[in-house]
Design a protein around this motif. Structure first.
Motif, mmCIF file in Angstrom:
data_model
loop_
_atom_site.group_PDB
_atom_site.id
_atom_site.type_symbol
_atom_site.label_atom_id
_atom_site.label_comp_id
_atom_site.label_asym_id
_atom_site.label_seq_id
_atom_site.Cartn_x
_atom_site.Cartn_y
_atom_site.Cartn_z
ATOM 1 N N GLU A 273 -48.471 30.406 54.523
ATOM 2 C CA GLU A 273 -49.156 30.652 55.803
ATOM 3 C C GLU A 273 -50.671 30.683 55.681
ATOM 4 O O GLU A 273 -51.375 30.317 56.612
ATOM 5 N N ALA A 274 -51.154 31.112 54.526
ATOM 6 C CA ALA A 274 -52.609 31.304 54.384
ATOM 7 C C ALA A 274 -53.375 30.003 54.613
ATOM 8 O O ALA A 274 -54.495 30.011 55.104
ATOM 9 N N LEU A 275 -52.740 28.883 54.263
ATOM 10 C CA LEU A 275 -53.449 27.592 54.344
ATOM 11 C C LEU A 275 -53.073 26.790 55.586
ATOM 12 O O LEU A 275 -53.541 25.662 55.767
ATOM 13 N N LEU A 276 -52.237 27.382 56.408
ATOM 14 C CA LEU A 276 -51.761 26.662 57.588
ATOM 15 C C LEU A 276 -52.925 26.331 58.532
ATOM 16 O O LEU A 276 -53.794 27.153 58.766
ATOM 17 N N GLY A 277 -52.901 25.113 59.041
ATOM 18 C CA GLY A 277 -53.898 24.720 60.043
ATOM 19 C C GLY A 277 -55.231 24.286 59.468
ATOM 20 O O GLY A 277 -56.179 24.056 60.214
ATOM 21 N N ILE A 278 -55.317 24.159 58.135
ATOM 22 C CA ILE A 278 -56.576 23.690 57.531
ATOM 23 C C ILE A 278 -56.473 22.183 57.314
ATOM 24 O O ILE A 278 -55.536 21.701 56.692
ATOM 25 N N ASN A 279 -57.437 21.473 57.838
ATOM 26 C CA ASN A 279 -57.374 20.016 57.796
ATOM 27 C C ASN A 279 -58.455 19.473 56.859
ATOM 28 O O ASN A 279 -59.643 19.674 57.091
ATOM 29 N N ILE A 280 -58.016 18.804 55.778
ATOM 30 C CA ILE A 280 -59.011 18.240 54.855
ATOM 31 C C ILE A 280 -58.966 16.707 54.894
ATOM 32 O O ILE A 280 -59.396 16.045 53.947
ATOM 33 N N ASP A 281 -58.451 16.168 55.994
ATOM 34 C CA ASP A 281 -58.261 14.717 56.103
ATOM 35 C C ASP A 281 -59.536 13.915 55.832
ATOM 36 O O ASP A 281 -59.524 12.958 55.063
ATOM 37 N N SER A 282 -60.642 14.309 56.486
ATOM 38 C CA SER A 282 -61.841 13.481 56.375
ATOM 39 C C SER A 282 -62.411 13.534 54.959
ATOM 40 O O SER A 282 -62.831 12.519 54.404
ATOM 41 N N LEU A 283 -62.368 14.729 54.383
ATOM 42 C CA LEU A 283 -62.865 14.887 53.019
ATOM 43 C C LEU A 283 -62.017 14.060 52.053
ATOM 44 O O LEU A 283 -62.533 13.344 51.191
ATOM 45 N N ARG A 284 -60.724 14.140 52.230
ATOM 46 C CA ARG A 284 -59.806 13.425 51.355
ATOM 47 C C ARG A 284 -60.011 11.908 51.469
ATOM 48 O O ARG A 284 -59.981 11.187 50.481
ATOM 49 N N SER A 285 -60.243 11.446 52.704
ATOM 50 C CA SER A 285 -60.418 10.011 52.915
ATOM 51 C C SER A 285 -61.593 9.474 52.116
ATOM 52 O O SER A 285 -61.528 8.387 51.550
#
Lengths: 411, 378
Positions: A273-285
């Protein structure tokens, strides 16, 4: 300080690497998009081709020094992708769905046995044959995860593919360590010491991943206690992944296993749950782009001049087993036979992490270098160039890709 | 369609028994990020492997699924069946690493990413309505109450329209949409309003008049079946019911059963008062009252045309619940009415629960996680 790329780039007007790196990235993005529009090529293949064009095999704009600098980004990209893969291993679910886990293990064992048998039959010594067989059970997260994202694939085949990749990579990393240990044990008189080192490596990587997982979970809970906190959670997560990879290097344990353990831990501590809703899509791309440009630029294409028959046989054998086992066992896990076959194709690309592992083994077993490297790299190169296309095609055929992105409804 | 087929379509299969049934549209969620996911085809295939009560069918997009109860006379039976069906669904979803939840909207899904379920009717709707079809990824509860005949269905459709705000306020569970707090208790109905055939049944007094209206609309090629009317309340001749379509899907199956029991008791009460006629001005404040309930939930204002007065909706709701209690007692739905009275007194609905959960959570994904827990255990 003066060694940093940024300072060097400013001070050295000639051979400005920052410019060449930046322009390479710009070109990679534009070319990938052009190829995507023209022939619907997956963008990661586009990045790879641009890397090939600008790197050592091509124009040489990205020279060895530039590639050395880029390798830092590529390590981070690999860490991020393995972390994400680890986050798809939900113990609670897999405990209830043991059939899926059994299918993954049966498939891995079948691939291992078939490849090992083939290599022994072809006259390869048992240890390198075992090493190559272990590497061929892997699925490339570096190809699978970006293609799943690019195609916006959703459904059981996509879900099962992530579990396949996470499990077989974890298995391969552990088995590779064991092989290294075996090689050292066979050479050293003090086999107990060698075994101890092996256990320290294995346990150390998992313990580091777990520790980082707990620290990350508790820090994230504290950080998000009073709301979303803008981009800070994303940065904290990113920092934890990089720190885990770095710390693994510092203490001398396998970073790939450590960061995979971190992903698994963060998924399962407090139900993730602690990491839920964190989006690293742009960084990962961004990091994926660099990773593929660097990979393309570093390829040694001279290997294609002498493709050993064994390598071709290995690719074919692996392909047949990888498709047929999920096809046959599909109903056992609630899939249709066709879905099982598509799943086999989706998880086909072999992990480039295998090569990283292979390098570790080469250090431990230098005498195996010539015997294994050509076969291993041939298989890997085939995966790199064909894998994104086959994975995307299988996802489309499985009916898990939107029609606008080439999906069909006949999965 | 020829005349014979239309006659068959409009044949009203009435019954004396005041039975009820419920349709619930549910959210199918990924367990990784609690966003909507295209799980309907796999979930339906998984459900087909085991017997279960009721019926489960696809909905317009693949992130949705619809649960249908059987026909029931008593609240407790309905509630029990819905909870049993819920358990089957949750178990099937769990095997696929999916989660399910109630709630009228998904708080942060992007409508443009939804995929139309590959069924002829849904593809036709998508073809006709374009982006509206994907925006229709909202989740409602439909309540069917049996009527004796078409005339009664038409009369009840008109009489029940006074109580639409009451049902909206009690069921409201869609305060978040496209990642933001809409400030509405129920934002779902805004998605429905965009359809040209939404709104209310035209002012007809008998089933015969209704059939004439339908045939005219069919003659112009505007509709082909009753399903083409997206009204808040509509007669459903093939089921022999009047269908209330304005409720958000509640966060628990028990609440869905309570709302059905309320509708059943209300219809029984209205049926007993045969002299009660729709007020001539009944529809004048209809959209205003409806908006008030959507926007403010139980804190809304309510314009009562019978007394020409404006009063708190919750007061009218409490009066209505008291009024239908004798009918509920005789139908076995007293407990449901008592529970709803408690909610009205405490000014509680699911929209409030969701806002409280959001206030305690770092992200809307956490809110959806709480919704799934409430659906599977509540």
């Amino acid at each position: 300080m003066y060694d940093t790329l940024f300072v060097q780039a400013i001070l050295l007007l000639k051979g400005n690497q920052l410019a060449s790196l930046g322009l390479s990235l710009v070109l990679a993005v534009l070319m990938a998009e052009v190829l995507h529009r023209l022939v619907r090529m997956p963008v990661i293949t586009g990045y790879l081709l641009v890397g090939l064009l600008l790197g050592l095999p091509g124009a040489g704009v990205l020279d060895a020094q530039a590639l050395h600098h880029l390798s830092l980004f590529s390590d981070i990209a690999t860490g991020v992708l393995l972390f994400e893969l680890g986050r798809h291993l939900d113990w609670h679910w897999l405990h209830n769905e043991r059939r899926l886990l059994i299918m993954v293990l049966v498939e891995s064992v079948a691939v291992f046995a078939a490849v090992y048998g083939l290599l022994i039959f072809s006259g390869v010594a048992p240890l390198p044959a075992g090493l190559l067989a272990v590497l061929t059970i892997t699925t490339s997260p570096v190809i699978l995860m970006p293609i799943l994202r690019e195609t916006r694939a959703e459904g059981r085949v996509s879900e099962w593919a992530r579990v396949f990749a996470a499990t077989n990579n974890a298995l391969a990393l552990v088995l590779t360590l064991l092989l290294i240990g075996m090689a050292q044990v066979s050479k050293e008189e003090d086999w107990q010491q060698a075994m101890l080192e092996l256990l320290v490596q294995l346990g150390g990587a998992i313990a580091l991943g777990l520790t980082c997982g707990y620290v990350l979970t508790f820090s994230m809970r504290w950080l998000r206690r009073h709301g979303p906190r803008d981009v800070l959670p994303m940065l904290l997560l990113f920092g934890a992944i990089v720190a885990c990879v770095g710390l693994a290097n510092v203490i001398g344990v396998p970073p790939l296993l450590a960061v995979l353990s971190l992903g698994i831990a963060s998924r399962n501590i407090g139900n993730g749950e602690a990491l839920l809703g964190i989006n690293i899509d742009s960084l990962r791309s961004l990091f994926i782009c660099i990773l593929f440009v660097q990979t393309g630029a570093s390829l040694d294409l001279s290997i294609w001049r002498t493709i050993p028959v064994t390598a071709l046989l290995l690719i074919v054998t692996r392909g047949i087993i990888r498709t047929s086992v999920p096809f046959l066992l599909a109903p056992y896990t609630g899939l249709r036979h066709a879905q099982g076959a598509w799943l086999g194709v989706v998880v086909m690309p072999m992990s480039s992490l295998a090569v990283l592992s292979m390098h570790s083994v080469m250090v431990a077993m230098p005498e195996l270098r010539q015997e294994t490297i050509v076969i291993g790299l041939t298989t890997l190169y085939a995966s790199l160039f064909i894998g994104p296309l086959t994975t995307r095609w299988a996802l489309q055929r499985a009916g898990e890709v939107p029609e606008a992105l080439g999906g069909t409804r006949n999965g | 369609m020829d005349e014979h087929e239309y006659k068959e379509l409009l044949y009203f299969q009435g019954s004396d028994a005041l039975t009820m049934g419920v349709e619930l549209e549910l959210q199918i969620l990924s367990r990784h990020d609690y966003n909507l996911t295209c799980g309907a085809p796999d979930l339906l295939a998984q459900l087909a492997r085991r017997e279960h009560p009721g019926n489960v069918v696809p909905e317009i997009t693949e992130g949705m699924i619809e649960l249908n109860s059987s026909v029931h006379s008593h609240y407790q039976e309905l509630a029990l069946e819905l909870e049993t069906l819920r358990d089957h669904l949750v178990a099937a979803a769990d095997r696929l690493h999916l989660a399910l939840s109630g709630g009228g909207t998904h708080p942060f899904q992007r409508w443009s990413e939804q995929r139309i379920f590959p069924k002829e009717r849904y593809l036709a709707v998508s073809e006709l309505y374009g982006y509206l079809a994907k925006q229709f990824t909202v989740f409602g509860q439909h309540i069917h109450i049996a009527c004796r005949d078409g005339d009664e269905a038409v009369r009840m459709t008109r009489l029940l329209s006074r109580y639409i705000p009451h049902f909206i306020a009690l069921s409201a569970s869609s305060p978040f949409y496209q990642g933001v707090d809409t400030t509405f208790a129920s934002s779902r109905l805004s998605a429905v309003n965009a359809f040209p055939l939404s709104g209310t049944m035209p002012n007809v007094a008998t089933w015969g008049e209704f059939c004439s209206y339908f045939l005219s609309m069919a003659g112009y090629g505007i509709v082909r079946s009753m399903k083409d009317f997206y009204w808040d309340i509509r007669p459903k001749p093939n089921f022999g019911t009047v269908e209330l379509r304005i409720c958000d899907t509640p966060l628990t199956p028990r609440q869905a059963a309570r709302l059905a029991a309320f509708a059943q008791a209300l219809l029984a009460t209205l049926r007993d008062e045969a002299d009660q006629k729709p007020h001539p001005d009944l529809m004048l404040p209809y959209t205003y009252n409806r908006f008030q309930a959507c926007r403010f939930g139980l804190s809304a204002e309510f314009i009562d045309v019978a007394t020409s007065s404006k009063r708190p909706l919750v007061d009218d709701l409490v009066d209505t619940l008291n009024w239908v209690t004798p009918a509920a007692k005789s139908l076995g739905g007293e407990q449901a009415i008592r529970d709803l009275q408690g909610q009205a007194h405490r000014m509680e609905n699911d929209a409030g629960w969701l806002r409280d959960a959001a206030a305690r959570s770092p992200s809307l994904a956490h809110v959806v996680l709480r919704q799934t827990e409430r659906w599977s255990k509540g």
